[in-house]
Design a protein around this motif. Structure first.
Motif, PDB file in Angstrom:
ATOM      1  N   LEU A   1       0.787  -1.403  -0.174  1.00  0.00           N
ATOM      2  CA  LEU A   1      -0.096  -0.003  -0.007  1.00  0.00           C
ATOM      3  C   LEU A   1       0.820   1.298  -0.055  1.00  0.00           C
ATOM      4  N   THR A   2       2.094   1.001   0.216  1.00  0.00           N
ATOM      5  CA  THR A   2       2.934   2.224   0.205  1.00  0.00           C
ATOM      6  C   THR A   2       4.204   2.258  -0.914  1.00  0.00           C
ATOM      7  N   GLU A   3       3.492   1.822  -2.071  1.00  0.00           N
ATOM      8  CA  GLU A   3       4.586   2.018  -3.101  1.00  0.00           C
ATOM      9  C   GLU A   3       4.757   3.242  -3.514  1.00  0.00           C
ATOM     10  N   PRO A   4       5.976   3.796  -3.831  1.00  0.00           N
ATOM     11  CA  PRO A   4       6.265   5.007  -4.340  1.00  0.00           C
ATOM     12  C   PRO A   4       5.527   5.429  -5.495  1.00  0.00           C
ATOM     13  N   LEU A   5       5.265   6.715  -5.628  1.00  0.00           N
ATOM     14  CA  LEU A   5       4.558   7.103  -7.050  1.00  0.00           C
ATOM     15  C   LEU A   5       5.285   6.885  -8.136  1.00  0.00           C
ATOM     16  N   PRO A   6       5.092   6.431  -9.397  1.00  0.00           N
ATOM     17  CA  PRO A   6       5.691   6.431 -10.278  1.00  0.00           C
ATOM     18  C   PRO A   6       5.896   7.488 -11.046  1.00  0.00           C
ATOM     19  N   THR A   7       7.097   7.735 -11.693  1.00  0.00           N
ATOM     20  CA  THR A   7       7.461   8.997 -12.419  1.00  0.00           C
ATOM     21  C   THR A   7       6.741   9.174 -13.617  1.00  0.00           C
ATOM     22  N   ASN A   8       6.532   8.083 -14.330  1.00  0.00           N
ATOM     23  CA  ASN A   8       5.854   8.408 -15.732  1.00  0.00           C
ATOM     24  C   ASN A   8       4.262   7.936 -15.583  1.00  0.00           C
ATOM     25  N   GLN A   9       3.869   8.897 -16.412  1.00  0.00           N
ATOM     26  CA  GLN A   9       2.359   8.981 -16.344  1.00  0.00           C
ATOM     27  C   GLN A   9       1.675   7.744 -16.857  1.00  0.00           C
ATOM     28  N   GLN A  10       2.237   6.907 -17.765  1.00  0.00           N
ATOM     29  CA  GLN A  10       1.478   5.834 -18.368  1.00  0.00           C
ATOM     30  C   GLN A  10       1.467   4.843 -17.252  1.00  0.00           C
TER      31      GLN A  10
ATOM     32  N   LYS B   1     -13.078  13.151  -5.090  1.00  0.00           N
ATOM     33  CA  LYS B   1     -12.053  13.794  -5.671  1.00  0.00           C
ATOM     34  C   LYS B   1     -11.006  14.258  -4.811  1.00  0.00           C
ATOM     35  N   GLY B   2     -10.325  13.210  -3.957  1.00  0.00           N
ATOM     36  CA  GLY B   2      -9.076  13.621  -3.249  1.00  0.00           C
ATOM     37  C   GLY B   2      -9.095  12.514  -2.393  1.00  0.00           C
ATOM     38  N   PRO B   3      -8.052  12.471  -1.507  1.00  0.00           N
ATOM     39  CA  PRO B   3      -6.948  13.287  -1.301  1.00  0.00           C
ATOM     40  C   PRO B   3      -6.084  13.223  -2.403  1.00  0.00           C
ATOM     41  N   ILE B   4      -5.208  14.412  -2.373  1.00  0.00           N
ATOM     42  CA  ILE B   4      -4.198  14.232  -3.555  1.00  0.00           C
ATOM     43  C   ILE B   4      -3.081  13.862  -3.010  1.00  0.00           C
ATOM     44  N   LEU B   5      -2.340  12.893  -3.459  1.00  0.00           N
ATOM     45  CA  LEU B   5      -1.360  11.968  -2.966  1.00  0.00           C
ATOM     46  C   LEU B   5      -0.001  12.635  -3.462  1.00  0.00           C
ATOM     47  N   GLY B   6       0.071  13.244  -4.627  1.00  0.00           N
ATOM     48  CA  GLY B   6       1.093  13.848  -5.147  1.00  0.00           C
ATOM     49  C   GLY B   6       0.953  14.256  -6.450  1.00  0.00           C
ATOM     50  N   PHE B   7       2.103  14.539  -6.991  1.00  0.00           N
ATOM     51  CA  PHE B   7       1.852  15.074  -8.284  1.00  0.00           C
ATOM     52  C   PHE B   7       2.786  14.308  -9.407  1.00  0.00           C
ATOM     53  N   CYS B   8       2.444  14.145 -10.467  1.00  0.00           N
ATOM     54  CA  CYS B   8       3.227  13.667 -11.529  1.00  0.00           C
ATOM     55  C   CYS B   8       3.129  14.482 -12.707  1.00  0.00           C
ATOM     56  N   SER B   9       4.156  14.972 -12.900  1.00  0.00           N
ATOM     57  CA  SER B   9       4.396  15.917 -14.297  1.00  0.00           C
ATOM     58  C   SER B   9       3.287  17.028 -14.237  1.00  0.00           C
ATOM     59  N   GLY B  10       2.890  17.604 -12.801  1.00  0.00           N
ATOM     60  CA  GLY B  10       2.003  18.488 -12.644  1.00  0.00           C
ATOM     61  C   GLY B  10       0.792  18.219 -12.611  1.00  0.00           C
ATOM     62  N   HIS B  11       0.307  16.899 -13.067  1.00  0.00           N
ATOM     63  CA  HIS B  11      -1.058  16.394 -12.800  1.00  0.00           C
ATOM     64  C   HIS B  11      -1.178  15.881 -11.261  1.00  0.00           C
ATOM     65  N   PRO B  12      -2.306  16.096 -10.525  1.00  0.00           N
ATOM     66  CA  PRO B  12      -2.368  15.688  -9.243  1.00  0.00           C
ATOM     67  C   PRO B  12      -2.629  13.969  -9.162  1.00  0.00           C
ATOM     68  N   VAL B  13      -2.155  13.170  -8.332  1.00  0.00           N
ATOM     69  CA  VAL B  13      -2.333  11.889  -8.246  1.00  0.00           C
ATOM     70  C   VAL B  13      -3.406  11.688  -7.249  1.00  0.00           C
ATOM     71  N   TYR B  14      -4.293  10.847  -7.723  1.00  0.00           N
ATOM     72  CA  TYR B  14      -5.376  10.421  -6.580  1.00  0.00           C
ATOM     73  C   TYR B  14      -5.376   8.911  -6.158  1.00  0.00           C
ATOM     74  N   PRO B  15      -5.809   8.435  -5.146  1.00  0.00           N
ATOM     75  CA  PRO B  15      -5.711   6.985  -4.822  1.00  0.00           C
ATOM     76  C   PRO B  15      -6.827   6.424  -5.621  1.00  0.00           C
ATOM     77  N   ARG B  16      -6.456   5.329  -6.185  1.00  0.00           N
ATOM     78  CA  ARG B  16      -7.166   4.448  -7.134  1.00  0.00           C
ATOM     79  C   ARG B  16      -8.608   4.182  -6.382  1.00  0.00           C
ATOM     80  N   ALA B  17      -8.593   4.124  -5.166  1.00  0.00           N
ATOM     81  CA  ALA B  17      -9.624   3.825  -4.381  1.00  0.00           C
ATOM     82  C   ALA B  17     -10.926   4.697  -4.739  1.00  0.00           C
TER      83      ALA B  17
END
Length: 907
Positions: free
Chosen positions: A579-588, A611-627
């Motif tokens: 559950l604590t995998e680091p955020l991937p750096t590539n969008q795909q 729509k939230g929480p925002i877990l981080g950003f990838c290339s400027g796009h907010p990353v949301y939990p898959r849940a």
DNA sequence: TTGTCATATCGAACTTTGATCCCT
DNA sequence: CAGGGATCTTTGTTCGATATGACA
């Protein structure tokens, strides 16, 4: 009849299907043997079609089969199943040429079917011309024209795997997994051998024996032990023994063994010292994806023995291709073409790999001997020299690998960079030497060995260290490479050797546990390469219990952690890691990531809610939990799931409906539609699950079934039934309800597609529950009556046919007697004799009995009817009492004594 | 070397509620 | 003439996954 709904259910339940088969209460035909047979057949079929795929590319081929059928030219046609079917022109009794593929037991009618059914590809075959003179070509050489020469066929034909191929690949994958689990358990039990453990203890220096008394095992205390093991046991490539028990004993004697054997020995040693120890193995399993073996997963082919030839043969035959193939291979053109076209790319790829320095390691694989043997087999005797040189190369690599691993031990810095962690500076010199050798050798010896992605850490141990703190943990111990607590390095090392870290399984006490999470940081990369988790979990469930039972408290009893807690803690650890995998750096990577999602990669029917929480950003796009990703459906679709929309819910998403749907129906309105398609009817409203509530249909009242506007009930599932009603899915049951004047509604269970339109499929009726028993009783009665009626009809028909048969025999005899006097009168006398024996029966007696009884006891009834046949100018006479009738039916059967009968309905 | 993007392709999913002829 | 059964034909579109190649 297969409805779409049913088909869908079937496709969805593939996983469960296998499970139910496994547990024994699956489908009727789902016995183990049947299941296996189905799988094997698919595989064989697949194999056959793969072999012929190359051939299929060409239009058609002709070849001379002088030896088989002298003087006759045969046209080989290859059908879609990979069977070679031969037509011998001008010869009817042609037989299938017995090639390797195709089924030899195929019956001739089937063959004809195949010939009739298969889609022959049109070939420009001059021989099909009827004017063609066969003898002209008998001794001529056949020229095969390629569409393009092998050298120029650079672009590979893009052919995607079919569903069937995927299924076969999955079956192979599963079977291979099971085999590898079996192998792991075998090794695990060998590690428990008390003799081997005792022998290992006897070898241990006395200072290390102190570990026996150690109460709290720490990582540091393991170091001298592992170092001792590493310096005393060395990697050997091949193994001679067939049984692992013998192999491990031999490795113990000689202090040399395969990495697998050495890892097993280390496990045995740790167990001898009373450490809780698991044998851990990467299950390098055949790919889940079809044809992946030949491109990116050569290790899998290596393991299966499938890719062995594709990798090794090419290397060798590349040089001899011209001399060997021209004479022998006339038929399998496609195969050779394929090899020829693939060989250069492979070789270049392997060269690339070598250049990047990834071939540093030796092959520690147990299957290496197989590879070597196959190399030897495939090699020409004349190329013995090259084999020797290959040996030199191999020795060099081994030396290089050993030095590399030695270097790794000393300086195992945590480095994610694959290359730098694997190729330490000290290993460069042997690498250069190898390169030099390679450069000196001609290309033909090439890369037969280095091509294999070998050297990945495949086997190691996990030792439970309580350490200084009270929790304790499982520690990765790779005694072969003298690495302790290097779980984070495994993934990189495996990746460097092109081994996929898809399954890492720990074995203990005949059980097994999937510990891939511990070693895999980027789960999203392997998730799609792993089998359906439902199946895998079901397979592992009993093994996991065994494993946790075995690893409990074998270590000192002083630790605070109880055994079940130990399992629990590890599960938690793995779960946490998941559950604590680091955020991937590539969008795909977010496209199919199990934990995270980017809004831009959501599909049409998905939405983020909340729509939230925002877990981080990838290339400027907010990353949301898959849940937070929710599926959206139309109102109707939710209805099928047994859910209905809450009041006043607005659609969260509105899709434009496709214009083309209406195009065919309203051709005039094309332009309008294209301009403004967003109308009330041109949109699709989508709702989320949170906007729904359990379906609340109007309940049945006063025996009236609530129906929809079509006067029926859509029974997608039991949930869709109005309260107080039941679904009686029996044929013809509506007639009963009608007769009893009970209110009912036809039960629509799905759709069938015919004539390009969907046709509703009905199955029985829906009635109020209170009438269920009444209807069922009446239905059972009616069915019984119907069954009896049908039986009666069948029997009457049987009787009638007997009459006709015997009458015709008698007639025939009579004609014979009259017109062919003196020719075999015997049969007639037989029949007459037969008749005579029955003559004492009075015909009037028979009619008093029910016909069914007559038929059972006295099927022929020839005595009654045959006698009048001899009378000339017979007129049918239906006696008033010579009728059979069924109780409750107005149909009566009138019968003449001659055998003629007629059914009449009495008004 | 890796990531990104565009493109091509295939499989899966979704769609959705007969018409006509012939015989009895 | 009503009613039941057999037969007709076997969609077409969209989306998602995946492979590939070009390019940064």
């Amino acid at each position: 009849m297969k409805t779409r709904n049913q088909a869908k259910q079937k496709s969805q339940s593939t996983g469960e299907d296998d499970m139910s088969r496994k547990s024994g209460h699956g489908t009727k035909t789902g016995t183990l043997a049947n299941t296996s047979q189905v799988g094997v057949n698919k595989f064989l079929k697949q194999a056959g079609s793969r072999r012929s795929r190359g051939l299929k590319k060409q239009d058609s081929y002709t070849l001379n089969c002088d030896s088989a059928d002298k003087g006759k030219e045969k046209h080989v046609k290859v059908d879609s199943n990979g069977q070679n079917i031969l037509e011998a022109s001008g010869s009817k009794n042609s037989s299938p040429l017995n090639t390797n593929d195709g089924s030899p037991q195929q019956a001739k009618p089937e063959l004809e079917d195949v010939m009739a059914d298969s889609d022959w590809e049109d070939g420009s075959n001059p021989n099909s011309n009827s004017e063609y003179n066969h003898s002209d070509l008998i001794n001529k050489d056949i020229t095969i024209e390629f569409e393009s020469s092998p050298g120029t066929t650079k672009r590979k034909p893009i052919r995607r795997a079919s569903a069937e191929e995927k299924e076969v690949a999955e079956l192979v994958h599963r079977a291979h997994l099971l085999c590898l689990i079996g192998r792991g358990r075998l090794i695990d039990s060998a590690c428990d051998d008390p003799l081997i453990q005792a022998a290992l203890l006897s070898l241990l220096p006395s200072n290390l024996l102190k570990l026996l008394e150690a109460t709290n095992l720490t990582v540091d205390s393991l170091t001298p032990l592992v170092n001792w093991f590493h310096s005393n046991f060395h990697v050997r490539i091949s193994t001679i023994e067939k049984s692992f028990q013998l192999a491990i004993s031999r490795a113990l004697e000689t202090h040399e063994g395969t990495p697998e054997e050495l890892a097993a020995l280390s496990v045995a040693l740790f167990r001898a010292l009373n450490f809780s120890t698991r044998f851990v193995s990467i299950l390098d399993v055949a790919s889940l994806k079809p044809d992946a073996d030949k491109c990116d997963d050569m290790s899998e082919g290596r393991k299966l023995g499938k890719g062995v030839f594709s990798s090794s043969t090419i290397m060798v035959t590349q040089s001899n291709e011209a001399s060997t193939s021209s004479g022998k291979h006339t038929a399998p053109i496609g195969a050779d073409t394929k090899i020829a076209s693939e060989a250069p790319t492979k070789a270049s790829r392997q060269r690339k790999i070598k250049k990047s320095g990834q071939s540093r390691t030796i092959s520690r694989d147990t299957d290496s001997p197989i590879v070597d043997q196959s190399n030897e087999k495939k090699m020409d005797p004349s190329s013995k020299g090259s084999k020797r040189r290959g040996d030199i190369e191999f020795e060099m690599q081994m030396e290089m690998a050993l030095s590399a691993t030695a270097a790794q031990t000393s300086e195992c810095n945590i480095d994610n960079d694959v290359k730098s962690s694997n190729i330490s500076s000290s290993s460069l010199s042997p690498f250069k030497r190898l390169k030099k050798i390679k450069f000196e050798e001609s290309q033909e010896i090439s890369t037969a060995f280095g091509s294999r992605k070998s050297g990945a850490p495949m086997y190691w141990a996990e030792v439970y260290c309580t350490g200084d703190n009270s929790t304790g943990k499982w520690v990765h111990v790779d005694a072969v490479n003298a690495i302790i607590d290097g779980e984070h390095k495994v993934e990189a090392a495996a990746a460097a050797c092109k081994t996929n870290l898809r399954y890492v399984v720990a074995f203990a006490g005949q059980g097994a546990k999937d510990v891939t999470r511990r070693y895999c940081a980027k789960w999203y990369k392997i998730a799609s390469h792993r089998v359906n988790s439902t199946w895998w979990d079901a397979v592992l469930l009993p093994l996991k219990e065994l494993e946790s039972g075995a690893t409990e408290g074998t270590h000192t009893m002083s630790n605070n952690v109880k055994s079940d807690e130990r399992t629990y803690l590890e599960d938690m650890e793995l779960e946490t890691k998941a559950l604590t995998e680091p955020l991937p750096t590539n969008q795909q990577a977010y496209k199919s990531h199990h934990l995270y999602a980017l809004e831009r990669w959501l599909t049409k029917y998905q939405i983020l809610h909340p729509k939230g929480p925002i877990l981080g950003f990838c290339s400027g796009h907010p990353v949301y939990p898959r849940a937070c990703v929710q599926m959206l459906h139309t109102k109707e679709r939710w209805m099928r799931e047994g859910l209905q929309l809450k009041v006043n819910e607005l659609p969260v998403k509105v899709l434009k409906r496709s214009i083309k749907v209406n195009k065919g129906k309203v051709p005039e309105a094309d332009e309008d539609d294209e301009n403004d398609s967003v109308g009330p009817g041109g949109t699709v409203d989508l709702f989320g699950k949170w906007q729904t509530e359990p379906l609340c249909l109007p309940s049945a009242e006063n025996g009236i079934v609530p129906k929809n506007d079509r006067g029926q009930v859509d029974v997608w599932s039991e949930k869709c039934l109005p309260p107080g009603t039941v679904h009686l899915g029996f044929p013809r049951i509506f007639a009963i309800a009608k007769k009893l004047k009970i209110d009912y509604a036809p039960a629509m269970v799905g759709f069938d597609f015919r004539n390009g339109r969907s046709i509703p499929v009905y199955n029985g009726i829906v009635v109020c529950s209170e009438f269920k028993n009444t209807i069922l009783e009446a239905y059972a009665e009616e069915e019984e009556r119907r069954g009896a009626e049908e039986r009666r009809k069948n029997e009457a028909q049987a009787i009638s046919r007997w009459y006709q048969l015997l009458s015709s025999i008698v007639t025939r005899q009579r004609l014979n007697n009259r017109y062919a006097e003196g020719i075999s009168t015997q049969p007639l006398s037989d029949i007459q004799k037969t008749n005579d024996t029955f003559h004492h029966h009075d015909p009037s007696e028979d009619v008093t009995e029910p016909i069914s009884d007559q038929a059972n006891e006295d099927v022929g009834q020839p005595d009654v009817v045959l006698r009048p046949l001899f009378e000339e100018d017979h007129e049918h006479v239906f006696l008033t009492n010579d009728t059979g009738s069924n109780v409750g039916s107005s149909i009566r059967t009138k019968r003449c004594q001659c055998g003629f009968s007629i059914e009449v309905e009495e008004l």
